[in-house]
Structure formats: structure tokens, C-alpha cells
Design a protein around this motif. Sequence first.
Motif, mmCIF file in Angstrom:
data_model
loop_
_atom_site.group_PDB
_atom_site.id
_atom_site.type_symbol
_atom_site.label_atom_id
_atom_site.label_comp_id
_atom_site.label_asym_id
_atom_site.label_seq_id
_atom_site.Cartn_x
_atom_site.Cartn_y
_atom_site.Cartn_z
ATOM 1 N N THR A 478 -41.654 -17.211 110.574
ATOM 2 C CA THR A 478 -40.671 -16.956 110.022
ATOM 3 C C THR A 478 -40.523 -16.503 108.697
ATOM 4 O O THR A 478 -39.834 -15.157 108.354
ATOM 5 N N GLU A 479 -40.561 -16.380 107.534
ATOM 6 C CA GLU A 479 -40.621 -16.548 106.705
ATOM 7 C C GLU A 479 -41.952 -15.403 105.804
ATOM 8 O O GLU A 479 -40.940 -14.196 105.270
ATOM 9 N N MET A 480 -42.709 -15.257 106.523
ATOM 10 C CA MET A 480 -43.985 -13.958 106.347
ATOM 11 C C MET A 480 -43.033 -12.722 107.560
ATOM 12 O O MET A 480 -43.188 -11.908 107.197
ATOM 13 N N ASP A 481 -42.235 -12.564 108.093
ATOM 14 C CA ASP A 481 -41.933 -12.011 109.424
ATOM 15 C C ASP A 481 -40.988 -10.845 108.229
ATOM 16 O O ASP A 481 -40.177 -9.659 108.233
ATOM 17 N N GLN A 482 -39.659 -11.845 107.651
ATOM 18 C CA GLN A 482 -38.854 -11.480 106.645
ATOM 19 C C GLN A 482 -39.270 -11.088 105.337
ATOM 20 O O GLN A 482 -38.887 -9.437 104.999
ATOM 21 N N TRP A 483 -40.114 -11.822 105.406
ATOM 22 C CA TRP A 483 -41.474 -10.614 103.913
ATOM 23 C C TRP A 483 -42.124 -9.403 104.223
ATOM 24 O O TRP A 483 -41.649 -7.525 103.483
ATOM 25 N N TRP A 484 -42.392 -9.564 105.611
ATOM 26 C CA TRP A 484 -42.579 -8.154 106.888
ATOM 27 C C TRP A 484 -41.646 -6.957 106.476
ATOM 28 O O TRP A 484 -42.025 -6.092 106.378
ATOM 29 N N GLU A 485 -40.570 -7.680 107.184
ATOM 30 C CA GLU A 485 -38.917 -6.329 107.361
ATOM 31 C C GLU A 485 -38.734 -6.024 105.666
ATOM 32 O O GLU A 485 -38.752 -4.210 105.060
ATOM 33 N N GLU A 486 -39.186 -6.518 104.351
ATOM 34 C CA GLU A 486 -38.484 -6.546 103.417
ATOM 35 C C GLU A 486 -39.843 -5.644 102.592
ATOM 36 O O GLU A 486 -39.014 -4.495 102.282
ATOM 37 N N ALA A 487 -40.757 -5.362 102.977
ATOM 38 C CA ALA A 487 -41.920 -4.418 102.970
ATOM 39 C C ALA A 487 -41.612 -3.151 103.666
ATOM 40 O O ALA A 487 -41.850 -2.002 102.862
#
Length: 495
Positions: A478-487
Motif C-alpha cells: 500500500t505504501e509503495m503504491d502511494q509512492w508509485w503514484e507520486e512518482a
Amino acid sequence: METTKQKITVVGLGAGDLDQLPYGIYRTLKQAAHLYLRTQEHPVVGQLRAEGIAFSSFDDTYERHESFEEVYADIADQLFAGAQQHGSIVYAVPGHPLVAERTVQLLLQQGANRGVEIEIGGGQSFIDPLFARLKIDPIEGFSLLDGTALRPDQVSPGLHTIIAQVYDAFVASDVKLTLMEILPDDYQVTVATAVGVAGQERIETVPLYELDRLDHFGNLSLVYVPPTRDERVSYRQFSYLKEIVAILRSPDGCPWDREQTHQSIRKNLIEETYEVLETIDDDDPDAMCEELGDLLMQIMLHSQMAAEDGYFTVDDVVAALNEKLIRRHPHVFGEKSANDSEEALANWQEIKAQEKAAKGIDVAAASQLSGIPRDLPALMYAYKLQKKAAQVGFDWDDVADVYAKVEEEYRELREATEEERAGELGDLLFAVVNLARFLGLDPEEALALTNNKFKQRFSYIEEKLRAAGRSFAETDLTEMDQWWEEAKQHGKRRG
């Protein structure tokens, strides 16, 4: 009644004054009824004038033309006209008639067709006094080049090089720029004017970049370039690369290089090619320069191995390539024409077919899909298969049909059994390649873009973890997916 044959006697005025002129040539000048000089800018000419010897010169011809080749052609025409008018004339040139005298070569080439006999009377060239003055031993190897038409490929840095016809600062500037493609800007070169002529001789050694700043260029000026083994020069020579590779493969060379075979380094050729492609994608000229060198090294190694087995050398590789390029571009090197890239490609394909026929290959019997390298990546191979099939009409009519085919293959993959999945996945990929072709896209390049995009976004996640002092084990999807969207948003703003 026998007709008097027209004749041009060519003599050399030597490299010095009248005292250095052979008596036979002096007598020829003295007795000439019609004497022509290429130029009056020579130490002997004033003394000839003082002795009352009449002559005509072609100095004004230089003013009427924009190129030296036009000047020389005009002088030759005037000399033939003089021989036709007077029957027999004498033509005197600086130095020796057969050393750096383009007009004399034109006379020799055209004399027979024009019915004029060309007789060479001899003379002393500028080479002998120059060698003596600069203490050069020609047995070490030397080249004599024309400064008015100097090309970089003519210059051999390992030889004594003499550049003649450096008439003025403009020619000197061209010579300088040409030499700078091969030699360091500060390489020492010597300008010698009127060597051996008392009171007129000037010899100066200067850095190459100052060559055209000297003030004594004229008809008797030469540029001497000494030989060098300077690494800055030899590293730029293709011949030195050949020597290095041969040494690496020799008994005294590198053990690893000696052990290699065509098969053992086969994969290296592929890897180096992809590394070059990476520099192209990164738009990095410096890296591209280095990686192209690594790719060239693979070609050199394969060529050296073939040479050791007696099959071919890298020179044969270059020769075959040059011959092929000229043969397949008749619209450039021949009489055909091509107004656009499509016509040029048609010429290329026609000649390829002729080449195959000459090798005994029945083009008509060959498969339409032949000629595709079998070791291409599967994605690229599929793309080329489809293009070849499309050339004979085996293709979809509309892109909507292609979209429908992709959806069909996707459904079949979803419904496939475990044993069928590999085949159905291949069908889906093949359909996607077809779609890329219809959209005018290269599937390999499209996938490479996505690969890079994935790397950048994943690197963003790694940066976030490093900034927080954490590892992948200490985060979740979940946290990695948030950072992915930020990227993704970060990438859009940069774009």
C-alpha cells in the motif's frame, strides 16, 4: 611534303638561382624561340630577363579563376594553342617538371589526343635541397602532398611529410585545418621558402596553429611535417588499432584474448550493441563514443581471428563494405536517380535481388519471409515477419480489426489451460506487435520506454525508503503504491 610535328618541351627551373641550373636546360631556355613560364615568381627569372631572354608567363591566369584546377586546365589549353600556332614551344616550370606540377601532367595526359609531342627536359626539384637543409634521410619514408588539395586521409603521421604548393596564407590556412584533424594544435611544423637561394631562403618552425600567420608564403614555399609516434596522434589511427588487436592475440599478448573464439565472444557482440542503443536513448554523445569503440573492438577481434585462420582481414571487411555501399547507391555514385527515400530504397532492393541472383539464389522460389536474422529478439522478429507478410497483402484492412484481434487473444489467454498459456500469451504478444505496426510504432522502442519509466518510478520508491532509513522488509504494498503514484505525478510535471 612532311608536316612538322607540334612539340612542347618542358624544362624545370630548379630550386635555386641561375648558377644551379644545368647547362643543357640553360641552353634550351636561351635558344627557345617561344618560351612560356608558369610563373615569374622564381629566382632564375630575373636573371633570364637580365640576359635578354624573352618569355611569356601565366601569372595573370591565376587571377581569372576561382580554383587551381581551372587555372591548370587553362594553362594547358594555352600551351596547346601555342604549339599549334608556332609548331614548337618551350614551357618552363619551377623545380622539376614531374614533381608537383599539375600542368605538366595535363600536358602528358592530353598530348597524344591533341597531336602534340610532350618532351620532358628535366631539372632539379625542391626535394633534394630541402632534404639536405633539414637533414632528412628519405629512406625512413616520406610523402609529398599537394597543399591545394590536401585531405586528412593522405597524411601518414609516421612518415616525413612534405606539403608543396603552399602559395599563400589562404592555402596555408586550409593546410593547417586539415592537419589539425590529425595532429595536436601545438605540433611543431616547418615552413621553408626558397631553400638554397642566397638572400631569399627563410626557414621557420612554428606550432601548427600559427602556420598561416607567417609572412613569406610564395611559389617556393613548402611545409614540412616531421614523423611522430606521439600517443595523441597514434591513438587516432585505425592502423594502430589493428596493430594493438594483433598484439593482444599474439603469443606474447593477453592470455584471455588469445583463448577467445568467434563463439566464445558471440554474446559480447550483442551486449555491446545494446549498450550503444542505451547511449542513444540517453542522448549521451560521450558515452556513445565510448560504447561505439567497444562495439568496434568486437568487430576487430572477429576480423583478427578470421585473419589468423586465413579467411579474411579487417581490410577485406572494409573493402567489401565500400564496394557494397557504392554498388547499392547508383543514385549517388552511378547514373541512376532517386528523388526521395522511397526511390532510393527501391534501388537498394532491386540491387539486393540482383546480388542474390548472381549468387545462384532463386529469389522467386525463396520464402517471402526469408532474410530475417534468426537471432533477433522475438519482439523485433515478429515485427519484421509481419512487415514482410504485409508487403504481399497478407494484412488487416483496418486498425479496428487489429484491436479486435488483441481483445480476442486476451480472452483466449484468460480461458487457456496451464498447458495452453505459453502459446496463447505468444499469440497475444504477436497481436500487440501487429497493433504497434498499424499505429506506426516500433514495439521494441515502445517497450523500452515503458521499461525506463518503470525503472524511474521504482527508483523513486527506493529513494523514499533510503530517506526514511528503512528497507523493503519494513514497508508494504500500500505504501509503495502511494509512492508509485507520486512518482507518476512527478514524472508528468517534469515532462
